[in-house]
Design a protein around this motif. Structure first.
Motif, PDB file in Angstrom:
ATOM      1  N   ALA A  73       0.902  -1.288  -0.138  1.00  0.00           N
ATOM      2  CA  ALA A  73      -0.153  -0.086   0.045  1.00  0.00           C
ATOM      3  C   ALA A  73       0.870   1.192   0.073  1.00  0.00           C
ATOM      4  N   MET A  74       2.199   1.258   0.333  1.00  0.00           N
ATOM      5  CA  MET A  74       3.045   2.359   0.510  1.00  0.00           C
ATOM      6  C   MET A  74       3.954   2.273  -1.073  1.00  0.00           C
ATOM      7  N   GLY A  75       3.612   1.313  -1.880  1.00  0.00           N
ATOM      8  CA  GLY A  75       4.552   1.095  -3.030  1.00  0.00           C
ATOM      9  C   GLY A  75       5.912   0.594  -2.620  1.00  0.00           C
ATOM     10  N   LEU A 139       3.443   5.650  -2.114  1.00  0.00           N
ATOM     11  CA  LEU A 139       1.944   6.033  -2.182  1.00  0.00           C
ATOM     12  C   LEU A 139       1.316   6.216  -1.037  1.00  0.00           C
ATOM     13  N   ARG A 140       1.161   7.561  -0.558  1.00  0.00           N
ATOM     14  CA  ARG A 140       0.712   7.917   0.570  1.00  0.00           C
ATOM     15  C   ARG A 140      -0.825   8.228   0.500  1.00  0.00           C
ATOM     16  N   ARG A 141      -1.471   8.067   1.589  1.00  0.00           N
ATOM     17  CA  ARG A 141      -2.985   8.223   1.962  1.00  0.00           C
ATOM     18  C   ARG A 141      -3.448   9.561   1.637  1.00  0.00           C
ATOM     19  N   ASP A 142      -2.622  10.446   1.674  1.00  0.00           N
ATOM     20  CA  ASP A 142      -3.149  11.848   1.718  1.00  0.00           C
ATOM     21  C   ASP A 142      -2.860  12.518   0.238  1.00  0.00           C
ATOM     22  N   ALA A 143      -2.641  11.717  -0.841  1.00  0.00           N
ATOM     23  CA  ALA A 143      -2.059  12.407  -1.945  1.00  0.00           C
ATOM     24  C   ALA A 143      -3.301  12.074  -3.188  1.00  0.00           C
ATOM     25  N   ALA A 144      -4.540  11.843  -2.851  1.00  0.00           N
ATOM     26  CA  ALA A 144      -5.581  11.794  -3.737  1.00  0.00           C
ATOM     27  C   ALA A 144      -6.093  13.335  -3.929  1.00  0.00           C
ATOM     28  N   ARG A 145      -6.125  13.529  -5.477  1.00  0.00           N
ATOM     29  CA  ARG A 145      -6.607  14.629  -5.946  1.00  0.00           C
ATOM     30  C   ARG A 145      -7.970  14.492  -6.643  1.00  0.00           C
ATOM     31  N   ALA A 146      -8.702  15.901  -6.598  1.00  0.00           N
ATOM     32  CA  ALA A 146      -9.903  15.791  -7.135  1.00  0.00           C
ATOM     33  C   ALA A 146      -9.616  15.495  -8.523  1.00  0.00           C
ATOM     34  N   GLY A 147     -10.877  14.539  -9.126  1.00  0.00           N
ATOM     35  CA  GLY A 147     -10.824  14.205 -10.525  1.00  0.00           C
ATOM     36  C   GLY A 147     -10.038  12.702 -10.651  1.00  0.00           C
ATOM     37  N   ARG A 183      -9.713 -16.876   0.190  1.00  0.00           N
ATOM     38  CA  ARG A 183      -9.466 -15.519   0.414  1.00  0.00           C
ATOM     39  C   ARG A 183      -9.403 -15.060   1.700  1.00  0.00           C
ATOM     40  N   LEU A 184      -9.742 -15.716   2.667  1.00  0.00           N
ATOM     41  CA  LEU A 184      -9.816 -15.473   4.054  1.00  0.00           C
ATOM     42  C   LEU A 184      -8.521 -15.966   4.748  1.00  0.00           C
ATOM     43  N   HIS A 185      -8.032 -17.170   4.129  1.00  0.00           N
ATOM     44  CA  HIS A 185      -7.109 -17.787   4.850  1.00  0.00           C
ATOM     45  C   HIS A 185      -5.755 -17.959   4.333  1.00  0.00           C
ATOM     46  N   GLN A 186      -5.805 -17.264   2.799  1.00  0.00           N
ATOM     47  CA  GLN A 186      -4.412 -17.144   2.015  1.00  0.00           C
ATOM     48  C   GLN A 186      -4.601 -16.047   1.278  1.00  0.00           C
ATOM     49  N   PRO A 187      -4.547 -14.791   2.185  1.00  0.00           N
ATOM     50  CA  PRO A 187      -4.776 -13.428   1.274  1.00  0.00           C
ATOM     51  C   PRO A 187      -3.248 -13.316   0.541  1.00  0.00           C
ATOM     52  N   GLN A 188      -3.536 -12.632  -0.521  1.00  0.00           N
ATOM     53  CA  GLN A 188      -2.436 -12.429  -1.540  1.00  0.00           C
ATOM     54  C   GLN A 188      -1.869 -10.829  -1.400  1.00  0.00           C
ATOM     55  N   PRO A 189      -0.959 -10.558  -0.600  1.00  0.00           N
ATOM     56  CA  PRO A 189      -0.426  -9.521  -0.668  1.00  0.00           C
ATOM     57  C   PRO A 189      -0.012  -8.938  -1.934  1.00  0.00           C
ATOM     58  N   ARG A 190      -0.403  -7.451  -2.458  1.00  0.00           N
ATOM     59  CA  ARG A 190      -0.145  -7.148  -3.657  1.00  0.00           C
ATOM     60  C   ARG A 190       1.063  -6.341  -3.744  1.00  0.00           C
ATOM     61  N   VAL A 191       2.024  -6.970  -3.416  1.00  0.00           N
ATOM     62  CA  VAL A 191       3.327  -6.138  -3.539  1.00  0.00           C
ATOM     63  C   VAL A 191       3.709  -5.516  -4.936  1.00  0.00           C
ATOM     64  N   ALA A 192       3.724  -6.642  -5.748  1.00  0.00           N
ATOM     65  CA  ALA A 192       4.143  -6.478  -7.263  1.00  0.00           C
ATOM     66  C   ALA A 192       3.339  -5.145  -7.716  1.00  0.00           C
ATOM     67  N   LEU A 193       2.088  -5.200  -7.295  1.00  0.00           N
ATOM     68  CA  LEU A 193       1.142  -4.208  -7.760  1.00  0.00           C
ATOM     69  C   LEU A 193       1.336  -2.613  -7.412  1.00  0.00           C
ATOM     70  N   GLY A 194       1.734  -2.866  -5.906  1.00  0.00           N
ATOM     71  CA  GLY A 194       2.135  -1.416  -5.395  1.00  0.00           C
ATOM     72  C   GLY A 194       3.589  -1.089  -5.937  1.00  0.00           C
ATOM     73  N   VAL A 195       4.490  -1.956  -6.270  1.00  0.00           N
ATOM     74  CA  VAL A 195       5.825  -1.492  -6.917  1.00  0.00           C
ATOM     75  C   VAL A 195       5.228  -0.915  -8.429  1.00  0.00           C
ATOM     76  N   ALA A 196       4.532  -1.518  -9.019  1.00  0.00           N
ATOM     77  CA  ALA A 196       4.131  -1.073 -10.292  1.00  0.00           C
ATOM     78  C   ALA A 196       3.328   0.161 -10.344  1.00  0.00           C
ATOM     79  N   LEU A 197       2.753   0.470  -9.365  1.00  0.00           N
ATOM     80  CA  LEU A 197       2.069   1.658  -9.431  1.00  0.00           C
ATOM     81  C   LEU A 197       2.727   2.990  -8.871  1.00  0.00           C
ATOM     82  N   ARG A 198       4.077   2.732  -8.520  1.00  0.00           N
ATOM     83  CA  ARG A 198       5.119   3.831  -8.309  1.00  0.00           C
ATOM     84  C   ARG A 198       4.911   4.843  -9.511  1.00  0.00           C
TER      85      ARG A 198
END
Lengths: 313, 313
Positions: A73-75, A139-147, A183-198
């Motif tokens: 979630a932080m990238g 990727l910070r929580r406070d960085a969303a912009r209108a639109g 989905r409950l017992h084996q959540p897939q952390p989206r590490v690669a997605l976080g990196v890709a979204l940088r």
């Protein structure tokens, strides 16, 4: 076996990414040049976060997974972890399986266990995860912009459905439970997605307490509101069939990423989704007006009062 | 109050030493140039490490202190901490006092609380401490060399005496208990000493499980043995009067530093002691022969079988 023997047997493995790993008063770590350190801690308590008879291998995985999800979630690229574990009594069979699960996921993500603590007490697991990210790409929580578009990865709600079944709140057939239990017992952390979204996304959070609650954190921190298209939510066929789609809004334990990105980056987001084989769904838009409006396909506004999970709410 | 309100009220303060503190998925930290990161985790469990009715202010101090002590033992400067706390129920009065104690000590050491977790469960406290040290100046356990002097700071055994009283194993007068209670409830982490010993000491450890056990870790890691002068041990007048001096060897909770340094650095060690107003006592020597021999003033060898505290021993 002593506490030190226990640590040696179950929790000491090579830590090639550390200057010094388990066995001294502290581990020593070298943060890569140009990177800042991202640090997060999550605690799992028996009876609160998992059932006392939970499969220890899967519990070991999940204990690390929920922390990896914070890095995603932080990238940030997760690098190291510490594990503090309180146990009612030593149980080598349980510890063998728990540590095997923890290390299996750690190896997948090249994360070194570099320290921790082992003590006697009610079963409690506390992980601190350490990762790296270039300071301009966080990727910070406070960085969303209108639109901004609002996106979410994967599908929401199945983990909450499985939990509701285990808690006796819904009654699933064995087949249906098998569909959502992973989905409950084996959540897939989206590490690669976080990196890709940088450099692509503005703000991000992982959905652990329910989409509305977690998106709410982004909106609060950014001083923004949102309009969500309720029919766009990525909900599993199972959830639709069982008419439990509200779990996609206020469930929890999804560990998907919710993120915002400018509309002109839609093609890049679509490319990331395709290249990773992971659905990324556009579910709404960030707006200046505070609050979260839910709209159906006809454009009618819905109200939705339930919020996500809160340990002391 | 919600979990988020609880965190805001009790655990959110300015973190001037962090790029990003409490409130996102992870904190962001910048390690100083030329330094490596030192990381350690300690967990305190109600009923195992403290009495359920322990004063919450002092417990807040101690929760951080035992972690600061690990930084001291590495020669690291503590910078940041995360705190995971499991609570049976929200109790704002208790949390006000606990957090006040935690932050009071944090401020003394300029440590920022940058993250953590708050959840419902048996009272359990888990701190991860992060510090900095130049990589060439680390005080490691495995760095003791034959011929090194063995030193210990402060006095040993009073904390264990106070604990023995609370456990009903000894019966102290109110006056005697008052003399030693502070050593149990308000340990002084020797952070400044650890920093001062950079480049002077070879190996160091903090004495949390008892001198023999903790010195044993240095000796094991370094592949060395030791000869200890039992009459040289820095034992309080109280412990001598009550003939409880064995607690200086196998007690615990002292949080003093035990370190080794070459004989040619004795003057420097003495100067450090004088400049800090902290007694540093030479108690023996590192030798090639494995094991730990105890000698009295007449040179006679004593045996001593009891070891330090072990949670699963």
């Amino acid at each position: 076996m002593s506490e030190f023997g226990l640590i040696r047997r179950h929790f000491t493995r090579a830590a090639p990414g550390a200057l010094l790993g388990v066995g001294d008063d502290a581990a020593l770590l070298q943060v890569s040049p140009g990177n800042v350190l991202a640090v997060s801690t999550d605690m799992l308590v028996s009876g609160t976060h998992f059932f006392p008879d939970a499969d220890p291998f899967l519990l070991g995985c999940k204990t690390l997974a929920v922390n990896l999800s914070d890095m995603a979630a932080m990238g940030a690229r997760p690098r190291w972890a510490t594990l503090a574990i309180s146990l009612p009594a030593q149980n080598d069979e349980w510890l063998d399986r728990f540590s095997a699960g923890f290390f299996a996921l750690a190896q997948q993500h090249e994360v070194d266990l570099v320290g921790g603590d082992t003590t006697r007490g009610p079963l409690t697991l506390s992980v601190t995860i350490l990762g790296e990210v270039a300071s301009g790409q966080v990727l910070r929580r406070d960085a969303a912009r209108a639109g901004d578009d609002i996106w979410v990865s994967g599908e929401l709600g199945d983990a909450a459905l499985a939990l509701a079944h285990l808690q006796g709140k819904v009654n699933l057939s064995a087949e249906d439970y098998a569909v959502c239990a992973g989905r409950l017992h084996q959540p897939q952390p989206r590490v690669a997605l976080g990196v890709a979204l940088r450099g692509v996304a503005h703000a991000a959070i992982d959905v652990s307490d329910g989409l509305l609650a977690d998106l709410g954190h982004i909106l609060d921190a950014s001083g923004m509101g949102a309009v969500l298209e309720i029919d766009a939510l990525p909900v599993s066929a199972l959830l639709r069939r069982l008419q439990q789609t509200r779990l996609a809004l206020n469930g929890g334990d999804d560990y998907e990423l919710c993120f915002t990105a400018p509309a002109e980056r839609r093609d890049e987001v679509a490319w990331i989704a395709a290249s990773m084989g992971l659905p990324l769904t556009r579910i709404g838009q960030v707006v200046v007006e505070q609050g979260c409006q839910l709209r159906d396909a006809g454009g009618a506004c819905l109200t939705f009062e339930e919020r996500g999970y809160d340990h002391f709410g």
